[in-house]
Design a protein around this motif. Structure first.
Motif, PDB file in Angstrom:
ATOM      1  N   ASN A 294      -5.890  11.424   5.337  1.00  0.00           N
ATOM      2  CA  ASN A 294      -6.411  10.065   5.310  1.00  0.00           C
ATOM      3  C   ASN A 294      -5.704   9.322   4.187  1.00  0.00           C
ATOM      4  OD1 ASN A 294      -7.815   7.668   5.102  1.00  0.00           O
ATOM      5  ND2 ASN A 294      -9.832   8.616   5.132  1.00  0.00           N
TER       6      ASN A 294
ATOM      7  N   TRP B  13      -6.158   6.650   2.821  1.00  0.00           N
ATOM      8  CA  TRP B  13      -6.977   5.794   1.971  1.00  0.00           C
ATOM      9  C   TRP B  13      -7.947   6.612   1.131  1.00  0.00           C
ATOM     10  CZ3 TRP B  13      -5.559   4.569   6.930  1.00  0.00           C
ATOM     11  CH2 TRP B  13      -4.717   3.465   7.045  1.00  0.00           C
ATOM     12  N   SER B  14      -7.712   7.924   1.072  1.00  0.00           N
ATOM     13  CA  SER B  14      -8.564   8.770   0.240  1.00  0.00           C
ATOM     14  C   SER B  14      -7.680   9.731  -0.550  1.00  0.00           C
ATOM     15  CB  SER B  14      -9.550   9.549   1.119  1.00  0.00           C
ATOM     16  OG  SER B  14      -8.856  10.496   1.904  1.00  0.00           O
TER      17      SER B  14
ATOM     18  N   GLY C 149      -4.515   8.152  -2.191  1.00  0.00           N
ATOM     19  CA  GLY C 149      -4.350   7.006  -1.306  1.00  0.00           C
ATOM     20  C   GLY C 149      -4.810   5.721  -1.941  1.00  0.00           C
ATOM     21  N   ASP C 150      -4.580   4.647  -1.222  1.00  0.00           N
ATOM     22  CA  ASP C 150      -5.009   3.332  -1.700  1.00  0.00           C
ATOM     23  C   ASP C 150      -6.485   3.145  -1.528  1.00  0.00           C
ATOM     24  OD1 ASP C 150      -2.621   2.424  -2.582  1.00  0.00           O
ATOM     25  OD2 ASP C 150      -2.070   1.480  -0.715  1.00  0.00           O
TER      26      ASP C 150
ATOM     27  N   MET D  50       0.837  -1.173   0.000  1.00  0.00           N
ATOM     28  CA  MET D  50       0.000   0.000   0.000  1.00  0.00           C
ATOM     29  C   MET D  50       0.883   1.238   0.000  1.00  0.00           C
ATOM     30  SD  MET D  50      -3.372  -0.555   2.251  1.00  0.00           S
ATOM     31  CE  MET D  50      -2.671  -0.955   3.823  1.00  0.00           C
TER      32      MET D  50
END
Length: 130
Positions: A72, A74-75, A129-130, A1
């Motif tokens: 964040n 993941w964003s 992000g992932d 990631m």
């Protein structure tokens, strides 16, 4: 990631790929890959491993960091040039909390990216992000 940090010109609102054909999606992903390769060559792209970033962020203060504490991984998001002073302070706190060579290398990469951003104030910092 990983978390991609890229300096780029402000972008218009991207079109959604929700109703795109497969060919349109492939073309968009190919264009993105070419853009990332060019950005890496220019030194305006940093690929940060999330598993290295999160422990360092927590050691430096976590959510108390004004910019990085709200990030964040993941964003996606965008930072503008006015965020640079606070981001510099956050990266300095990361540098103070860095415990090994990997973390110090990550901080050095962030500082180099921010120095590049200072030289080109018309750019914005995008993270993916992932």
């Amino acid at each position: 990631m990983g978390l991609l940090l890229v300096l780029r010109a402000p972008l218009p609102r991207p079109k959604s790929l929700r109703r795109a054909t497969r060919a349109q999606r492939r073309e968009r992903y190919r264009a993105d890959a070419e853009e990332w390769a060019t950005a890496r060559e220019r030194g305006v792209l940093l690929d940060v491993p999330v598993e290295k970033l999160l422990p360092l962020l927590n050691a430096a203060g976590g959510n108390r960091l004004p910019i990085l504490g709200q990030l964040n991984p993941w964003s996606d998001g965008v930072l503008v040039h006015e965020d640079l002073p606070q981001l510099d302070a956050d990266v300095d706190r990361l540098g103070a909390a860095a415990a090994d060579d990997t973390e110090r290398g990550l901080v050095a990469g962030l500082k180099a990216l921010l120095a590049r951003w200072r030289d080109e104030p018309g750019l914005t910092l995008h993270w993916y992000g992932d």
